[in-house]
Design an enzyme around this catalytic site. Structure first.
Site, PDB file in Angstrom:
ATOM      1  N   HIS A 270       0.852  -1.179   0.000  1.00  0.00           N
ATOM      2  CA  HIS A 270       0.000   0.000   0.000  1.00  0.00           C
ATOM      3  C   HIS A 270       0.888   1.230   0.000  1.00  0.00           C
ATOM      4  O   HIS A 270       1.938   1.228   0.645  1.00  0.00           O
ATOM      5  CB  HIS A 270      -0.908   0.005   1.247  1.00  0.00           C
ATOM      6  CG  HIS A 270      -2.056   0.941   1.121  1.00  0.00           C
ATOM      7  ND1 HIS A 270      -1.939   2.273   1.402  1.00  0.00           N
ATOM      8  CD2 HIS A 270      -3.328   0.727   0.706  1.00  0.00           C
ATOM      9  CE1 HIS A 270      -3.112   2.852   1.179  1.00  0.00           C
ATOM     10  NE2 HIS A 270      -3.969   1.934   0.756  1.00  0.00           N
ATOM     11  N   ASP A 323      -7.994  -5.136   0.030  1.00  0.00           N
ATOM     12  CA  ASP A 323      -8.477  -5.944  -1.088  1.00  0.00           C
ATOM     13  C   ASP A 323      -8.154  -7.424  -0.942  1.00  0.00           C
ATOM     14  O   ASP A 323      -8.752  -8.256  -1.623  1.00  0.00           O
ATOM     15  CB  ASP A 323      -7.853  -5.442  -2.397  1.00  0.00           C
ATOM     16  CG  ASP A 323      -8.650  -4.298  -2.986  1.00  0.00           C
ATOM     17  OD1 ASP A 323      -9.772  -4.071  -2.506  1.00  0.00           O
ATOM     18  OD2 ASP A 323      -8.150  -3.652  -3.914  1.00  0.00           O
TER      19      ASP A 323
END
Ligand code: ACO
Length: 387
Positions: A270, A323
């Site tokens: 991320h 996700d």
């Protein structure tokens, strides 16, 4: 003033941040993220608290108005959301025309078209933006599900007048009310996706709003930004990864192969979180519970084994992101994989709405610079004299 920066300075003299990494763009009152310690708060409320105790309707109010609603305010807000479960008839014609495209492309086209039917189109006041945000929060799930049905040659299912947002979303899939647990899991998924600071899609909505373009234009552009696999598209990739892995025992070798080919492991890493993504925890718990309920525990086992295989990368700040478990939640609920990214958009409308509003409150054109590295001052050569 920095007139002429683009033409006269050397790379050493400018501060070049590719991908605007670590650059603060503006101030916000909405979402706080501490990527080092894995903290996410909406208007000061911790995401864990909201995921455990709130719901999507209340969280949407919190984002749009900056405070938790009292009972009466929530009732009115919820009523506005339910009353907004309507689409102009012509939107179905548009969906029919583009129904063979990816659901994100269909959603982008339909949202862009919605501006033509908005009686508030020329109204840029705060009240109008909130009204549009509420309306779109209810219309986006309808578009996603109408397309899902129409591409199969089926009629869209009329939204329920009474079900909560998450239940109604799932109801429009096949016309069956979800179980309480499934509806709650979908609701949590929407809560944890509702906003996330200046990510690529929110930034895009701000860039468009910065030019004083309209709400629908900004959201349409946000949808386009979200559709890419480096942003919203990863959940789809995670289920493909799980299928490629096949069984938990294969995970370590599969991950090793991907990494040695310098491929990305979907659902990991991320830009902001360099420790655990706090949103992932809630979906991980959901996958565990749901996979037991459905008698399909292999998916949870595979994901855990992939996470284990990625453990050495945690030291480099690469952890499972939201996700990673979201795809398995959707898969176990029975949602087709090309709807995974649109689901992200369904949850994100309140967040984009407030980002647009914040941008509008003290608007400024967003216009960074590019450092030119090509050759200069060349002489124009007429076409007959070129090689
Ligand atoms: N798998 C393997 N290696 C990775 C991964 C990954 N998922 N993510 C980052 N890395 C490595 C890169 O190879 C790079 O290594 P290097 O320095 O040796 O070249 C290093 O970590 C830094 O990677 P960047 O791409 O520079 O990091 P950035 O912060 O820009 O990337 C991103 C963030 C795009 C999300 C990245 O982690 C990625 O591609 N992940 C996979 C896709 C994904 O899951 N996207 C969803 C993001 S969350 C969301 O939008 C909801």
């Amino acid at each position: 003033m920095n007139w002429g920066l683009e033409v006269s300075m050397t790379e050493k003299e400018i501060s070049l941040n590719r991908g605007l990494q670590g650059v603060y763009l503006d101030r916000t009152q909405t979402t706080f993220i501490d990527g080092k310690n894995g903290v996410l708060e909406y208007s000061g409320y911790n995401i864990h608290d909201l995921a455990e105790n709130s719901n999507f309707e209340e969280t949407s109010y919190l984002l749009m108005y900056g405070k938790l609603p009292n009972k009466k305010q929530l009732e009115v807000f919820d009523k506005s959301l339910k009353n907004a479960r309507k689409l102009p008839e012509k939107i179905y014609d548009v969906i029919e025309i583009v129904k063979d495209s990816h659901p994100m492309d269909v959603l982008r086209t339909a949202i862009s078209t919605l501006s033509s039917f908005d009686e508030d189109r020329e109204d840029f006041s705060e009240e109008a933006i909130i009204r549009k945000g509420i309306k779109l929060t209810s219309q986006v799930p309808m578009i996603v599900m109408a397309h899902y049905r129409m591409r199969k040659g089926l009629d869209p299912i009329e939204p329920s007048k009474t079900l909560a947002h998450a239940s109604n979303f799932l109801y429009m899939l096949e016309g069956e009310e979800p179980t309480k647990d499934t509806a709650r899991l979908m609701d949590i998924d929407f809560v944890v996706h509702a906003d996330h600071g200046c990510n690529a899609s929110a930034f895009t909505t701000r860039v468009v709003t910065g030019t004083n373009a309209d709400f629908y234009g900004a959201i349409t552009a946000g949808i386009a930004a979200l559709s890419g696999p480096s942003h919203g598209g990863a959940a789809e990739g995670v289920m493909e990864l799980a299928r490629d892995v096949g069984k938990a025992d294969n995970a370590a070798n599969h991950v090793k192969k991907l990494l040695s080919n310098r491929e990305r492991v979907m659902g990991f890493g991320h830009r902001v979180y360099k420790s655990a993504d706090p949103r992932a925890k809630h979906l991980k718990e959901g996958v565990k519970k749901l996979s037991k309920e459905k008698g399909q525990t292999e998916w949870y086992d595979i994901l855990l084994a992939v996470q284990e295989a990625m453990r050495p990368y945690a030291r480099r700040g690469i952890h499972a992101n939201v996700d990673f478990f979201a795809g398995a939640v959707y898969y176990l609920i029975g949602i087709p994989k090309d709807l995974f990214v649109p689901i992200f958009a369904v949850g994100r409308i309140p967040g984009w709405t407030i980002q647009i509003l914040e941008q509008m409150r003290h608007n400024i054109l967003i216009r960074p610079l590019l450092h030119y590295t090509g050759s200069r001052e060349k002489l124009y050569v007429s076409i007959d004299k070129r090689d």
